[in-house]
Design a protein around this motif. Structure first.
Motif, PDB file in Angstrom:
ATOM      1  N   SER A 106      -0.760  10.264 -11.508  1.00  0.00           N
ATOM      2  CA  SER A 106      -2.211  10.353 -11.423  1.00  0.00           C
ATOM      3  C   SER A 106      -2.819   8.956 -11.386  1.00  0.00           C
ATOM      4  CB  SER A 106      -2.746  11.104 -12.639  1.00  0.00           C
ATOM      5  OG  SER A 106      -2.545  10.323 -13.806  1.00  0.00           O
ATOM      6  N   VAL A 107      -4.125   8.900 -11.177  1.00  0.00           N
ATOM      7  CA  VAL A 107      -4.826   7.620 -11.165  1.00  0.00           C
ATOM      8  C   VAL A 107      -4.657   6.923 -12.513  1.00  0.00           C
ATOM      9  CG1 VAL A 107      -7.098   6.514 -11.013  1.00  0.00           C
ATOM     10  CG2 VAL A 107      -6.480   8.321  -9.397  1.00  0.00           C
ATOM     11  N   ARG A 108      -4.759   7.661 -13.591  1.00  0.00           N
ATOM     12  CA  ARG A 108      -4.578   7.073 -14.931  1.00  0.00           C
ATOM     13  C   ARG A 108      -3.181   6.486 -15.106  1.00  0.00           C
ATOM     14  NH1 ARG A 108      -8.255   8.504 -19.348  1.00  0.00           N
ATOM     15  NH2 ARG A 108      -9.620   9.986 -18.334  1.00  0.00           N
ATOM     16  N   GLU A 109      -2.184   7.240 -14.671  1.00  0.00           N
ATOM     17  CA  GLU A 109      -0.800   6.766 -14.797  1.00  0.00           C
ATOM     18  C   GLU A 109      -0.561   5.530 -13.932  1.00  0.00           C
ATOM     19  OE1 GLU A 109       1.353  11.058 -15.683  1.00  0.00           O
ATOM     20  OE2 GLU A 109       1.015  10.438 -13.611  1.00  0.00           O
ATOM     21  N   ILE A 110      -1.095   5.552 -12.727  1.00  0.00           N
ATOM     22  CA  ILE A 110      -0.946   4.413 -11.822  1.00  0.00           C
ATOM     23  C   ILE A 110      -1.653   3.191 -12.393  1.00  0.00           C
ATOM     24  CG2 ILE A 110      -1.567   3.527  -9.538  1.00  0.00           C
ATOM     25  CD1 ILE A 110      -1.068   6.438  -8.508  1.00  0.00           C
ATOM     26  N   ALA A 111      -2.846   3.400 -12.949  1.00  0.00           N
ATOM     27  CA  ALA A 111      -3.595   2.293 -13.556  1.00  0.00           C
ATOM     28  C   ALA A 111      -2.785   1.666 -14.688  1.00  0.00           C
ATOM     29  CB  ALA A 111      -4.940   2.786 -14.066  1.00  0.00           C
ATOM     30  N   ALA A 112      -2.282   2.498 -15.573  1.00  0.00           N
ATOM     31  CA  ALA A 112      -1.523   1.993 -16.717  1.00  0.00           C
ATOM     32  C   ALA A 112      -0.247   1.284 -16.264  1.00  0.00           C
ATOM     33  CB  ALA A 112      -1.180   3.137 -17.662  1.00  0.00           C
ATOM     34  N   GLU A 113       0.462   1.885 -15.339  1.00  0.00           N
ATOM     35  CA  GLU A 113       1.718   1.304 -14.852  1.00  0.00           C
ATOM     36  C   GLU A 113       1.483  -0.005 -14.097  1.00  0.00           C
ATOM     37  OE1 GLU A 113       5.806   1.184 -14.598  1.00  0.00           O
ATOM     38  OE2 GLU A 113       4.628   2.695 -15.655  1.00  0.00           O
ATOM     39  N   SER A 114       0.309  -0.139 -13.507  1.00  0.00           N
ATOM     40  CA  SER A 114      -0.039  -1.354 -12.757  1.00  0.00           C
ATOM     41  C   SER A 114      -0.553  -2.475 -13.657  1.00  0.00           C
ATOM     42  CB  SER A 114      -1.107  -1.040 -11.703  1.00  0.00           C
ATOM     43  OG  SER A 114      -0.635  -0.088 -10.796  1.00  0.00           O
ATOM     44  N   GLY A 115      -0.716  -2.172 -14.940  1.00  0.00           N
ATOM     45  CA  GLY A 115      -1.137  -3.211 -15.876  1.00  0.00           C
ATOM     46  C   GLY A 115      -2.607  -3.190 -16.242  1.00  0.00           C
ATOM     47  N   PHE A 116      -3.317  -2.155 -15.838  1.00  0.00           N
ATOM     48  CA  PHE A 116      -4.730  -2.015 -16.217  1.00  0.00           C
ATOM     49  C   PHE A 116      -4.814  -1.170 -17.484  1.00  0.00           C
ATOM     50  CE2 PHE A 116      -5.022  -2.954 -11.703  1.00  0.00           C
ATOM     51  CZ  PHE A 116      -6.102  -3.814 -11.629  1.00  0.00           C
ATOM     52  N   CYS A 117      -5.492  -1.674 -18.484  1.00  0.00           N
ATOM     53  CA  CYS A 117      -5.636  -0.938 -19.739  1.00  0.00           C
ATOM     54  C   CYS A 117      -6.673   0.174 -19.637  1.00  0.00           C
ATOM     55  CB  CYS A 117      -6.032  -1.893 -20.866  1.00  0.00           C
ATOM     56  SG  CYS A 117      -4.760  -3.108 -21.219  1.00  0.00           S
ATOM     57  N   ASP A 118      -7.561   0.061 -18.671  1.00  0.00           N
ATOM     58  CA  ASP A 118      -8.678   0.987 -18.524  1.00  0.00           C
ATOM     59  C   ASP A 118      -8.693   1.538 -17.103  1.00  0.00           C
ATOM     60  OD1 ASP A 118     -11.139   2.258 -18.420  1.00  0.00           O
ATOM     61  OD2 ASP A 118     -12.295   0.514 -19.031  1.00  0.00           O
ATOM     62  N   ALA A 119      -8.583   2.858 -16.969  1.00  0.00           N
ATOM     63  CA  ALA A 119      -8.558   3.489 -15.647  1.00  0.00           C
ATOM     64  C   ALA A 119      -9.880   3.291 -14.897  1.00  0.00           C
ATOM     65  CB  ALA A 119      -8.245   4.977 -15.774  1.00  0.00           C
ATOM     66  N   LEU A 120     -10.988   3.220 -15.616  1.00  0.00           N
ATOM     67  CA  LEU A 120     -12.283   2.995 -14.955  1.00  0.00           C
ATOM     68  C   LEU A 120     -12.360   1.591 -14.364  1.00  0.00           C
ATOM     69  CD1 LEU A 120     -14.757   4.743 -17.442  1.00  0.00           C
ATOM     70  CD2 LEU A 120     -13.955   5.569 -15.219  1.00  0.00           C
ATOM     71  N   TYR A 121     -11.844   0.615 -15.108  1.00  0.00           N
ATOM     72  CA  TYR A 121     -11.810  -0.750 -14.588  1.00  0.00           C
ATOM     73  C   TYR A 121     -10.871  -0.835 -13.381  1.00  0.00           C
ATOM     74  CZ  TYR A 121     -11.270  -5.807 -14.285  1.00  0.00           C
ATOM     75  OH  TYR A 121     -11.233  -7.095 -13.827  1.00  0.00           O
ATOM     76  N   PHE A 122      -9.738  -0.161 -13.461  1.00  0.00           N
ATOM     77  CA  PHE A 122      -8.813  -0.091 -12.326  1.00  0.00           C
ATOM     78  C   PHE A 122      -9.524   0.471 -11.097  1.00  0.00           C
ATOM     79  CE2 PHE A 122      -5.957   2.917 -10.028  1.00  0.00           C
ATOM     80  CZ  PHE A 122      -5.225   1.976  -9.312  1.00  0.00           C
ATOM     81  N   SER A 123     -10.265   1.553 -11.274  1.00  0.00           N
ATOM     82  CA  SER A 123     -10.981   2.163 -10.151  1.00  0.00           C
ATOM     83  C   SER A 123     -12.011   1.201  -9.562  1.00  0.00           C
ATOM     84  CB  SER A 123     -11.677   3.456 -10.598  1.00  0.00           C
ATOM     85  OG  SER A 123     -10.713   4.429 -10.921  1.00  0.00           O
ATOM     86  N   LYS A 124     -12.680   0.463 -10.424  1.00  0.00           N
ATOM     87  CA  LYS A 124     -13.681  -0.503  -9.972  1.00  0.00           C
ATOM     88  C   LYS A 124     -13.017  -1.621  -9.158  1.00  0.00           C
ATOM     89  CE  LYS A 124     -17.023  -3.843 -11.743  1.00  0.00           C
ATOM     90  NZ  LYS A 124     -17.657  -4.425 -12.916  1.00  0.00           N
ATOM     91  N   VAL A 125     -11.938  -2.182  -9.672  1.00  0.00           N
ATOM     92  CA  VAL A 125     -11.231  -3.257  -8.983  1.00  0.00           C
ATOM     93  C   VAL A 125     -10.622  -2.748  -7.678  1.00  0.00           C
ATOM     94  CG1 VAL A 125      -9.264  -4.859  -9.143  1.00  0.00           C
ATOM     95  CG2 VAL A 125     -10.785  -4.546 -11.097  1.00  0.00           C
ATOM     96  N   PHE A 126     -10.070  -1.541  -7.715  1.00  0.00           N
ATOM     97  CA  PHE A 126      -9.474  -0.938  -6.524  1.00  0.00           C
ATOM     98  C   PHE A 126     -10.527  -0.763  -5.438  1.00  0.00           C
ATOM     99  CE2 PHE A 126      -7.766   2.238  -3.721  1.00  0.00           C
ATOM    100  CZ  PHE A 126      -6.394   2.076  -3.758  1.00  0.00           C
ATOM    101  N   LYS A 127     -11.695  -0.241  -5.816  1.00  0.00           N
ATOM    102  CA  LYS A 127     -12.766  -0.030  -4.843  1.00  0.00           C
ATOM    103  C   LYS A 127     -13.272  -1.352  -4.272  1.00  0.00           C
ATOM    104  CE  LYS A 127     -16.917   2.507  -3.821  1.00  0.00           C
ATOM    105  NZ  LYS A 127     -17.796   3.584  -4.212  1.00  0.00           N
ATOM    106  N   GLN A 128     -13.362  -2.370  -5.094  1.00  0.00           N
ATOM    107  CA  GLN A 128     -13.765  -3.684  -4.594  1.00  0.00           C
ATOM    108  C   GLN A 128     -12.749  -4.209  -3.580  1.00  0.00           C
ATOM    109  OE1 GLN A 128     -14.076  -5.964  -8.218  1.00  0.00           O
ATOM    110  NE2 GLN A 128     -16.255  -5.483  -8.495  1.00  0.00           N
TER     111      GLN A 128
END
Length: 79
Positions: free
Chosen positions: A25-47
């Motif tokens: 999931s997005v949460r799992e991918i965020a965590a595995e990629s080194g992002f502590c926060d899935a919302l921050y991951f989504s923000k950085v990904f969208k940018q």
């Protein structure tokens, strides 16, 4: 490119590889990629990519389905 931008670039590249491999999931991918926060991951990904991770996953899966259908039709037509 600053240090944080470079690290986020590497993390997004890793996340893209995980998405293409169908890993979680997005949460799992965020965590595995080194992002502590899935919302921050989504923000950085969208940018970085112009769409959210969920949208990217959906588009990737749709494209994959179309390729599979085309392959099936090609194999079916050879018979």
């Amino acid at each position: 490119m600053g240090f944080n931008q470079y690290v986020n670039h590497l993390r997004i590249a890793y996340a893209l590889r995980m998405i293409k491999d169908g890993c979680g999931s997005v949460r799992e991918i965020a965590a595995e990629s080194g992002f502590c926060d899935a919302l921050y991951f989504s923000k950085v990904f969208k940018q970085s990519k112009g769409i959210t991770p969920s949208e990217y996953i959906n588009k990737f899966n749709e494209k994959k389905e179309e390729e599979n259908k085309s392959l099936f039709v090609a194999i079916y037509n050879k018979w």
